[in-house]
Design a protein around this motif. Structure first.
Motif, PDB file in Angstrom:
ATOM      1  N   VAL A  98      23.161  59.843  93.490  1.00 50.23           N
ATOM      2  CA  VAL A  98      23.116  58.958  94.645  1.00 50.23           C
ATOM      3  C   VAL A  98      24.415  59.140  95.420  1.00 50.23           C
ATOM      4  CG1 VAL A  98      23.124  56.552  95.399  1.00 50.23           C
ATOM      5  CG2 VAL A  98      21.617  57.261  93.555  1.00 50.23           C
ATOM      6  N   SER A  99      24.287  59.359  96.720  1.00 49.51           N
ATOM      7  CA  SER A  99      25.443  59.501  97.590  1.00 49.51           C
ATOM      8  C   SER A  99      25.621  58.200  98.365  1.00 49.51           C
ATOM      9  CB  SER A  99      25.213  60.682  98.535  1.00 49.51           C
ATOM     10  OG  SER A  99      26.376  60.988  99.223  1.00 49.51           O
ATOM     11  N   ALA A 100      26.842  57.651  98.368  1.00 54.85           N
ATOM     12  CA  ALA A 100      27.098  56.347  98.993  1.00 54.85           C
ATOM     13  C   ALA A 100      28.208  56.465 100.029  1.00 54.85           C
ATOM     14  CB  ALA A 100      27.488  55.331  97.933  1.00 54.85           C
ATOM     15  N   THR A 101      28.094  55.686 101.097  1.00 54.72           N
ATOM     16  CA  THR A 101      29.146  55.666 102.118  1.00 54.72           C
ATOM     17  C   THR A 101      30.071  54.475 101.963  1.00 54.72           C
ATOM     18  OG1 THR A 101      27.711  54.475 103.654  1.00 54.72           O
ATOM     19  CG2 THR A 101      27.764  56.882 103.829  1.00 54.72           C
ATOM     20  N   ASP A 102      29.564  53.370 101.465  1.00 53.28           N
ATOM     21  CA  ASP A 102      30.378  52.168 101.317  1.00 53.28           C
ATOM     22  C   ASP A 102      29.808  51.316 100.199  1.00 53.28           C
ATOM     23  OD1 ASP A 102      32.470  50.424 101.792  1.00 53.28           O
ATOM     24  OD2 ASP A 102      31.510  49.447 103.489  1.00 53.28           O
ATOM     25  N   PHE A 103      30.628  50.421  99.666  1.00 60.06           N
ATOM     26  CA  PHE A 103      30.198  49.538  98.589  1.00 60.06           C
ATOM     27  C   PHE A 103      31.064  48.292  98.592  1.00 60.06           C
ATOM     28  CE2 PHE A 103      33.399  52.397  97.086  1.00 60.06           C
ATOM     29  CZ  PHE A 103      34.269  51.589  96.379  1.00 60.06           C
ATOM     30  N   LYS A 104      30.575  47.241  97.976  1.00 55.56           N
ATOM     31  CA  LYS A 104      31.316  45.980  97.847  1.00 55.56           C
ATOM     32  C   LYS A 104      31.043  45.418  96.455  1.00 55.56           C
ATOM     33  CE  LYS A 104      32.428  45.299 102.295  1.00 55.56           C
ATOM     34  NZ  LYS A 104      33.360  46.269 102.744  1.00 55.56           N
ATOM     35  N   TRP A 105      32.095  44.893  95.843  1.00 53.82           N
ATOM     36  CA  TRP A 105      31.949  44.172  94.579  1.00 53.82           C
ATOM     37  C   TRP A 105      31.532  42.735  94.877  1.00 53.82           C
ATOM     38  CZ3 TRP A 105      32.020  46.161  89.823  1.00 53.82           C
ATOM     39  CH2 TRP A 105      32.702  47.346  89.579  1.00 53.82           C
ATOM     40  N   SER A 106      30.770  42.156  93.994  1.00 52.58           N
ATOM     41  CA  SER A 106      30.477  40.730  94.062  1.00 52.58           C
ATOM     42  C   SER A 106      31.788  39.973  93.845  1.00 52.58           C
ATOM     43  CB  SER A 106      29.471  40.353  92.974  1.00 52.58           C
ATOM     44  OG  SER A 106      29.401  38.956  92.815  1.00 52.58           O
ATOM     45  N   PRO A 107      31.998  38.861  94.536  1.00 49.73           N
ATOM     46  CA  PRO A 107      33.247  38.114  94.355  1.00 49.73           C
ATOM     47  C   PRO A 107      33.342  37.375  93.023  1.00 49.73           C
ATOM     48  CG  PRO A 107      31.828  36.978  95.891  1.00 49.73           C
ATOM     49  CD  PRO A 107      31.157  38.287  95.577  1.00 49.73           C
ATOM     50  N   ASN A 108      32.232  37.237  92.290  1.00 49.90           N
ATOM     51  CA  ASN A 108      32.286  36.475  91.045  1.00 49.90           C
ATOM     52  C   ASN A 108      31.522  37.125  89.894  1.00 49.90           C
ATOM     53  OD1 ASN A 108      29.705  36.087  91.913  1.00 49.90           O
ATOM     54  ND2 ASN A 108      29.887  33.886  92.219  1.00 49.90           N
ATOM     55  N   ASN A 109      31.252  38.435  90.013  1.00 49.84           N
ATOM     56  CA  ASN A 109      30.491  39.123  88.978  1.00 49.84           C
ATOM     57  C   ASN A 109      30.777  40.615  89.088  1.00 49.84           C
ATOM     58  OD1 ASN A 109      28.635  39.683  86.979  1.00 49.84           O
ATOM     59  ND2 ASN A 109      27.070  38.368  87.848  1.00 49.84           N
ATOM     60  N   ASN A 110      30.575  41.361  88.026  1.00 48.66           N
ATOM     61  CA  ASN A 110      30.764  42.815  88.074  1.00 48.66           C
ATOM     62  C   ASN A 110      29.476  43.489  88.545  1.00 48.66           C
ATOM     63  OD1 ASN A 110      33.422  42.893  87.375  1.00 48.66           O
ATOM     64  ND2 ASN A 110      33.054  43.118  85.202  1.00 48.66           N
ATOM     65  N   GLN A 111      29.110  43.211  89.782  1.00 42.42           N
ATOM     66  CA  GLN A 111      27.936  43.817  90.409  1.00 42.42           C
ATOM     67  C   GLN A 111      28.372  44.481  91.706  1.00 42.42           C
ATOM     68  OE1 GLN A 111      25.415  40.358  90.839  1.00 42.42           O
ATOM     69  NE2 GLN A 111      24.223  40.968  89.054  1.00 42.42           N
ATOM     70  N   LEU A 112      27.728  45.604  92.010  1.00 49.06           N
ATOM     71  CA  LEU A 112      28.040  46.354  93.222  1.00 49.06           C
ATOM     72  C   LEU A 112      26.865  46.339  94.181  1.00 49.06           C
ATOM     73  CD1 LEU A 112      29.729  49.597  91.880  1.00 49.06           C
ATOM     74  CD2 LEU A 112      30.759  47.945  93.411  1.00 49.06           C
ATOM     75  N   ALA A 113      27.173  46.239  95.452  1.00 43.85           N
ATOM     76  CA  ALA A 113      26.199  46.482  96.513  1.00 43.85           C
ATOM     77  C   ALA A 113      26.685  47.745  97.215  1.00 43.85           C
ATOM     78  CB  ALA A 113      26.151  45.316  97.496  1.00 43.85           C
ATOM     79  N   LEU A 114      25.773  48.665  97.513  1.00 45.30           N
ATOM     80  CA  LEU A 114      26.217  49.900  98.133  1.00 45.30           C
ATOM     81  C   LEU A 114      25.269  50.350  99.220  1.00 45.30           C
ATOM     82  CD1 LEU A 114      24.767  52.782  96.579  1.00 45.30           C
ATOM     83  CD2 LEU A 114      25.613  51.308  94.783  1.00 45.30           C
ATOM     84  N   ILE A 115      25.825  51.146 100.132  1.00 46.69           N
ATOM     85  CA  ILE A 115      25.031  51.775 101.191  1.00 46.69           C
ATOM     86  C   ILE A 115      24.811  53.210 100.757  1.00 46.69           C
ATOM     87  CG2 ILE A 115      24.963  52.469 103.596  1.00 46.69           C
ATOM     88  CD1 ILE A 115      26.826  50.082 104.172  1.00 46.69           C
ATOM     89  N   MET A 116      23.560  53.551 100.507  1.00 41.51           N
ATOM     90  CA  MET A 116      23.217  54.902 100.061  1.00 41.51           C
ATOM     91  C   MET A 116      22.902  55.793 101.249  1.00 41.51           C
ATOM     92  SD  MET A 116      20.952  54.186  96.602  1.00 41.51           S
ATOM     93  CE  MET A 116      19.547  54.863  97.367  1.00 41.51           C
ATOM     94  N   ILE A 117      23.345  57.033 101.142  1.00 40.92           N
ATOM     95  CA  ILE A 117      23.018  58.017 102.165  1.00 40.92           C
ATOM     96  C   ILE A 117      21.718  58.717 101.784  1.00 40.92           C
ATOM     97  CG2 ILE A 117      23.741  60.124 103.323  1.00 40.92           C
ATOM     98  CD1 ILE A 117      26.599  59.407 102.609  1.00 40.92           C
TER      99      ILE A 117
END
Length: 120
Positions: A98-117
């Motif tokens: 998976v190729s990603a351009t950007d990502f963010k961590w959750s502020p209260n959990n070890n979860q990632l949100a990402l923008i996939m290319i």
């Protein structure tokens, strides 16, 4: 100067000196990129975490255990998401192919949100 004002000034001074002393006991840790590699600085000591990569955009997890970063290339054609585990002292890819351009961590959990290319 009356007694109340003097007592208030003493309490404020004591509170500020206690906070400053407590903050000085815990060494700060920073993640940064130098010469396209991921480094951390803990107190006054620097340590290189990656070799032979093209790292950018490091971000700490909410608890400070992980550093997520993009391993790309100079042409911008590659952008793989990696995570460095500070406890295990190793990097891994959470999402292979998976190729990603950007990502963010959750502020209260070890979860990632990402923008996939794209997926390979």
């Amino acid at each position: 100067m009356n007694y109340r004002m003097l007592l208030s000034l003493f309490v404020i001074f004591f509170s500020l000196s206690t906070v400053a002393g407590a903050a000085g006991e815990v060494p700060l840790t920073a993640a940064f990129v130098r010469n396209n590699q991921l480094w951390v600085k803990e107190g006054s000591e620097e340590r290189q975490l990656t070799y032979s990569q093209h790292v950018y955009n490091p971000k700490w997890s909410f608890d400070g255990r992980f550093i997520a970063y993009i391993d790309g290339d100079e042409q911008g054609e590659k952008s793989d998401l990696y995570i460095y585990d500070m406890v295990k002292n190793e990097s891994y890819q959470p999402y292979v192919q998976v190729s990603a351009t950007d990502f963010k961590w959750s502020p209260n959990n070890n979860q990632l949100a990402l923008i996939m290319i794209k997926e390979y």
